[in-house]
Design a protein around this motif. Structure first.
Motif, PDB file in Angstrom:
ATOM      1  N   ALA A 144      26.409 160.783 -15.626  1.00  0.00           N
ATOM      2  CA  ALA A 144      26.728 161.138 -14.247  1.00  0.00           C
ATOM      3  C   ALA A 144      25.506 160.952 -13.344  1.00  0.00           C
ATOM      4  O   ALA A 144      24.403 160.674 -13.813  1.00  0.00           O
ATOM      5  N   LYS A 145      25.734 161.101 -12.063  1.00  0.00           N
ATOM      6  CA  LYS A 145      24.685 161.072 -11.048  1.00  0.00           C
ATOM      7  C   LYS A 145      24.532 162.475 -10.475  1.00  0.00           C
ATOM      8  O   LYS A 145      25.388 163.336 -10.679  1.00  0.00           O
ATOM      9  N   VAL A 146      23.441 162.714  -9.727  1.00  0.00           N
ATOM     10  CA  VAL A 146      23.226 164.025  -9.129  1.00  0.00           C
ATOM     11  C   VAL A 146      23.061 163.929  -7.624  1.00  0.00           C
ATOM     12  O   VAL A 146      22.595 162.916  -7.095  1.00  0.00           O
ATOM     13  N   VAL A 147      23.442 165.000  -6.970  1.00  0.00           N
ATOM     14  CA  VAL A 147      23.142 165.223  -5.556  1.00  0.00           C
ATOM     15  C   VAL A 147      22.311 166.507  -5.543  1.00  0.00           C
ATOM     16  O   VAL A 147      22.841 167.596  -5.774  1.00  0.00           O
ATOM     17  N   PRO A 148      20.997 166.402  -5.319  1.00  0.00           N
ATOM     18  CA  PRO A 148      20.134 167.586  -5.368  1.00  0.00           C
ATOM     19  C   PRO A 148      20.111 168.348  -4.041  1.00  0.00           C
ATOM     20  O   PRO A 148      19.196 168.192  -3.231  1.00  0.00           O
ATOM     21  N   VAL A 149      21.119 169.178  -3.813  1.00  0.00           N
ATOM     22  CA  VAL A 149      21.186 169.994  -2.598  1.00  0.00           C
ATOM     23  C   VAL A 149      20.172 171.133  -2.677  1.00  0.00           C
ATOM     24  O   VAL A 149      19.580 171.520  -1.677  1.00  0.00           O
ATOM     25  N   TRP A 190      11.396 169.028  -6.984  1.00  0.00           N
ATOM     26  CA  TRP A 190      10.972 168.705  -8.347  1.00  0.00           C
ATOM     27  C   TRP A 190      11.222 167.229  -8.635  1.00  0.00           C
ATOM     28  O   TRP A 190      10.379 166.553  -9.216  1.00  0.00           O
ATOM     29  N   MET A 191      12.371 166.730  -8.205  1.00  0.00           N
ATOM     30  CA  MET A 191      12.698 165.324  -8.432  1.00  0.00           C
ATOM     31  C   MET A 191      11.723 164.394  -7.694  1.00  0.00           C
ATOM     32  O   MET A 191      11.402 163.320  -8.201  1.00  0.00           O
ATOM     33  N   LYS A 192      11.246 164.781  -6.526  1.00  0.00           N
ATOM     34  CA  LYS A 192      10.278 163.953  -5.801  1.00  0.00           C
ATOM     35  C   LYS A 192       8.994 163.792  -6.598  1.00  0.00           C
ATOM     36  O   LYS A 192       8.329 162.767  -6.521  1.00  0.00           O
ATOM     37  N   ASP A 208      14.747 159.258 -10.677  1.00  0.00           N
ATOM     38  CA  ASP A 208      15.308 158.647  -9.459  1.00  0.00           C
ATOM     39  C   ASP A 208      16.623 157.917  -9.720  1.00  0.00           C
ATOM     40  O   ASP A 208      17.477 157.855  -8.829  1.00  0.00           O
ATOM     41  N   ASP A 209      16.794 157.388 -10.911  1.00  0.00           N
ATOM     42  CA  ASP A 209      18.028 156.658 -11.229  1.00  0.00           C
ATOM     43  C   ASP A 209      19.267 157.554 -11.214  1.00  0.00           C
ATOM     44  O   ASP A 209      20.388 157.054 -11.174  1.00  0.00           O
ATOM     45  N   LEU A 210      19.067 158.859 -11.217  1.00  0.00           N
ATOM     46  CA  LEU A 210      20.210 159.780 -11.223  1.00  0.00           C
ATOM     47  C   LEU A 210      20.753 160.072  -9.831  1.00  0.00           C
ATOM     48  O   LEU A 210      21.858 160.599  -9.703  1.00  0.00           O
TER      49      LEU A 210
END
Length: 91
Positions: free
Chosen positions: A67-72, A79-81, A87-89
């Motif tokens: 799956a993919k994520v939307v980091p709201v 954390w993802m930055k 980033d591929d997620l």
């Protein structure tokens, strides 16, 4: 320190249980997309880097299911930055 990671689907959250306390990331799901809404780490677990550990476990679990994520959640987004290997997620 003992820890258990799980997807608690009935409560719509990924959980990391450590020493009897539960840190979690609440989510919503659409086909192929997991929106990460809120992260909470109990005060008793604070300062141990468990928020980052939980973020990594959640993102690895989402990746494993394809799956993919939307980091709201601001914590997950920040954390993802700092961890471009995820980033591929992003949708």
């Amino acid at each position: 320190m003992t820890e258990t990671f799980r997807d608690n689907a009935p409560l719509h959250r990924f959980e990391l249980e450590v020493d009897g306390h539960i840190a979690f990331v609440r989510y919503t799901r659409q086909p192929g997309v997991v929106t990460l809404v809120h992260t909470e780490v109990p005060e008793a677990l604070g300062g141990r880097g468990l928020g980052g550990r939980l973020a990594r476990l959640v993102l690895e679990a989402v990746r494993a299911e394809g799956a993919k994520v939307v980091p709201v959640c601001p914590f997950i987004a920040a954390w993802m930055k700092k961890h471009p290997e995820f980033d591929d997620l992003r949708t």
